[in-house]
Design an enzyme around this catalytic site. Structure first.
Site, PDB file in Angstrom:
ATOM      1  N   HIS A 159      44.020  33.739  56.275  1.00 12.09           N
ATOM      2  CA  HIS A 159      44.439  34.684  55.233  1.00 12.09           C
ATOM      3  C   HIS A 159      45.925  34.959  55.422  1.00 12.09           C
ATOM      4  CE1 HIS A 159      40.306  35.647  53.915  1.00 12.09           C
ATOM      5  NE2 HIS A 159      40.005  35.391  55.178  1.00 12.09           N
ATOM      6  N   ARG A 207      47.872  36.277  52.840  1.00 10.75           N
ATOM      7  CA  ARG A 207      48.183  37.494  52.060  1.00 10.75           C
ATOM      8  C   ARG A 207      49.303  37.310  51.043  1.00 10.75           C
ATOM      9  NH1 ARG A 207      43.451  39.442  53.920  1.00 10.75           N
ATOM     10  NH2 ARG A 207      43.526  40.249  56.047  1.00 10.75           N
ATOM     11  N   ASP A 231      39.674  32.148  60.762  1.00 12.79           N
ATOM     12  CA  ASP A 231      39.532  33.290  59.855  1.00 12.79           C
ATOM     13  C   ASP A 231      40.596  34.340  60.194  1.00 12.79           C
ATOM     14  OD1 ASP A 231      38.693  34.996  57.869  1.00 12.79           O
ATOM     15  OD2 ASP A 231      36.802  35.540  58.825  1.00 12.79           O
ATOM     16  N   ASN A 247      34.240  40.973  59.750  1.00  5.36           N
ATOM     17  CA  ASN A 247      33.117  40.608  58.897  1.00  5.36           C
ATOM     18  C   ASN A 247      33.059  39.089  58.747  1.00  5.36           C
ATOM     19  OD1 ASN A 247      30.925  40.909  57.143  1.00  5.36           O
ATOM     20  ND2 ASN A 247      32.249  40.958  55.346  1.00  5.36           N
ATOM     21  N   GLY A 270      38.740  42.574  60.107  1.00  9.14           N
ATOM     22  CA  GLY A 270      39.573  41.388  60.279  1.00  9.14           C
ATOM     23  C   GLY A 270      40.173  41.282  61.664  1.00  9.14           C
ATOM     24  N   ASP A 302      36.179  33.537  49.167  1.00  2.69           N
ATOM     25  CA  ASP A 302      36.098  34.178  50.478  1.00  2.69           C
ATOM     26  C   ASP A 302      36.709  35.574  50.468  1.00  2.69           C
ATOM     27  OD1 ASP A 302      35.455  33.935  53.397  1.00  2.69           O
ATOM     28  OD2 ASP A 302      37.570  34.443  53.486  1.00  2.69           O
ATOM     29  N   ASN A 346      42.116  35.057  48.292  1.00  2.23           N
ATOM     30  CA  ASN A 346      41.875  36.475  47.987  1.00  2.23           C
ATOM     31  C   ASN A 346      43.162  37.284  48.161  1.00  2.23           C
ATOM     32  OD1 ASN A 346      41.734  36.056  50.787  1.00  2.23           O
ATOM     33  ND2 ASN A 346      40.412  37.832  51.113  1.00  2.23           N
TER      34      ASN A 346
END
Length: 437
Positions: free
Chosen positions: A64, A66, A309, A282, A328, A154, A96
């Site tokens: 991720h 961002r 992740d 998560n 996270g 995701d 995402n």
């Protein structure tokens, strides 16, 4: 010209006996020969890598970054540098973001910025559904044309099974995998950690393992019906893994990954850390029996890849009471070291070759990137020092994340050099081994 000399070589197929010299020029591997000692050409960069391992560049299927819209947490540039420092030459950025990567222009933005970044190449993942709402599939053909290597919603699953089924039919013809985040949201809603002994002791609402199990079973059923490629990410429960094992035995086009943190930690760490939000993630950290099942899956080949992740947050979003903190774990720069250290501590439960496969040809085969080193191949290379011990210090990271459960741990086994297309994008060797010009 760069010479990587006296190294142990994993070429993507075999962990070769003896010592090897690897010559890199014009972005490619031009020569691999048994070691003949140091070169003398003053125009060459020569690294004496005795005691080190040269591997194909590592790939992380799940990060991720961002960017766009949440760049106070991370951005493509900082994430690219963090990835290179962690031994990765390619990472796949989740969609995402704000706005989500759900159209060809968004994919183009990530692709172009990811190729210009100074560290690892950042590859775009496209959202399965418009705005990640689970109602309408995205313009997948246009997104593949712009460089999307997989599709995922995701952060959440594809909410409607009917929509996921349609998406798999489209992606089957495109030859692109759908990465599914297996979670039944009606079961996990409001939960903070794994439902079980630890949650009962903590007094925190738990997330039942059935949330993941149902998500996995749904994905398998749709995979079986459509024969579209499904990749199940961050698997954390023994029951889900057993379902995946059975589905693979059927010959379904199904793959999966596991994260370093689900291998290194379990739910008891939340209690031992006095409810540190660094351990809030998560899917949640699970029971010790789940961790053991994941190691079985690594040994027997059920698990295809290790993916971080990597989920960075600003300190104001993470340094909070456990119930209020964001989910996270950030780990790009120490994930490989965490896995290597654990491999040592567990008595090398499977071969080093198998471990390296999970970081190279495993993820590479899922997104269509060749991870073999041979004359003529692209020089994407990671160099490992299996004996190096170093303390994790998040304050020194290239990543913008500063809170991680690994902070302060001393880990054994680190990436020390990363080459991307023959270009050195990370190098901590100059103080550690003989470097001659």
């Amino acid at each position: 010209m760069i010479w990587l000399c006296n190294a142990t070589l994993y070429d993507g197929k075999d962990l070769r006996d003896g010592k090897w010299d690897i010559c890199v020029e014009s972005g490619k591997v031009v020569e691999i020969t048994p070691s003949r000692g140091k070169k003398s050409n003053f125009q060459d960069d020569i690294y004496d890598l005795e005691g080190h391992i040269v591997c194909p560049g590592f790939i992380d299927l799940h990060v991720h970054l961002r960017d766009p819209g949440q760049t106070w947490r991370e951005d493509i540039d900082s994430g690219s540098l963090a990835a290179a420092a962690g031994g990765f030459t390619h990472v796949v950025a989740m969609p995402n973001t704000t706005p989500p990567i759900d159209d060809p222009s968004g994919v183009r933005y990530v692709r172009e910025k990811g190729r210009k970044a100074k560290g690892a190449i950042v590859l775009p993942a496209g959202a399965v559904t418009v705005n990640r709402e689970g109602k309408m599939i995205t313009e997948m053909i246009g997104m593949v044309d712009e460089g999307a290597v997989l599709f995922t919603d995701d952060g959440s699953p594809v909410i409607l099974a009917k929509v996921m089924r349609i998406a798999l039919l489209y992606l089957r013809d495109l030859g692109i995998p759908l990465m599914e985040h297996p979670e039944e949201l009606t079961l996990s809603e409001g939960g903070h950690m794994n439902e079980g002994r630890a949650s009962a002791l903590c007094g925190l609402k738990g997330i039942p393992r059935s949330s993941e199990i149902i998500g996995v079973e749904r994905a398998i059923a749709l995979c079986r019906e459509t024969m579209g490629r499904v990749h199940l990410t961050h698997i954390s429960t023994k029951e889900a893994l057993e379902s995946i094992r059975r589905a693979k035995q059927e010959g379904l086009p199904l793959t999966c990954d596991v994260t370093p943190h689900h291998l290194v930690f379990d739910e008891e760490m939340i209690i031992k850390s006095y409810y540190s939000s660094a351990f809030k993630v998560n899917p949640p950290l699970r029971a010790r029996e789940d961790v053991e099942a994941l190691f079985k899956g690594l040994r027997d080949g059920t698990i295809d890849a290790i993916a971080t992740d990597h989920a960075p947050y600003h300190v104001d979003e993470k340094d909070l009471p456990f119930e209020e903190a964001s989910f996270g774990i950030a780990s790009l720069e120490c994930a490989v070291a965490a896995v290597l250290d654990l491999w040592y501590k567990r008595g090398k439960p499977f071969s080093l070759k198998k471990l390296l496969e999970l970081l190279t040809i495993g993820p590479g085969s899922i997104i269509g990137i060749d991870r073999t080193l041979k004359p003529g191949s692209r020089a994407d290379i990671t160099v490992l020092n299996l004996e190096k011990e170093e303390r994790v210090d998040a304050e020194k990271w290239n990543s913008k994340a500063r809170i991680t459960p690994y902070d302060g741990l001393t880990l054994r086994g680190w990436p020390v050099m990363t080459l991307l297309g023959g270009r050195i994008v990370y190098d901590s060797l100059r103080q550690e081994v003989c470097h001659e010009v």
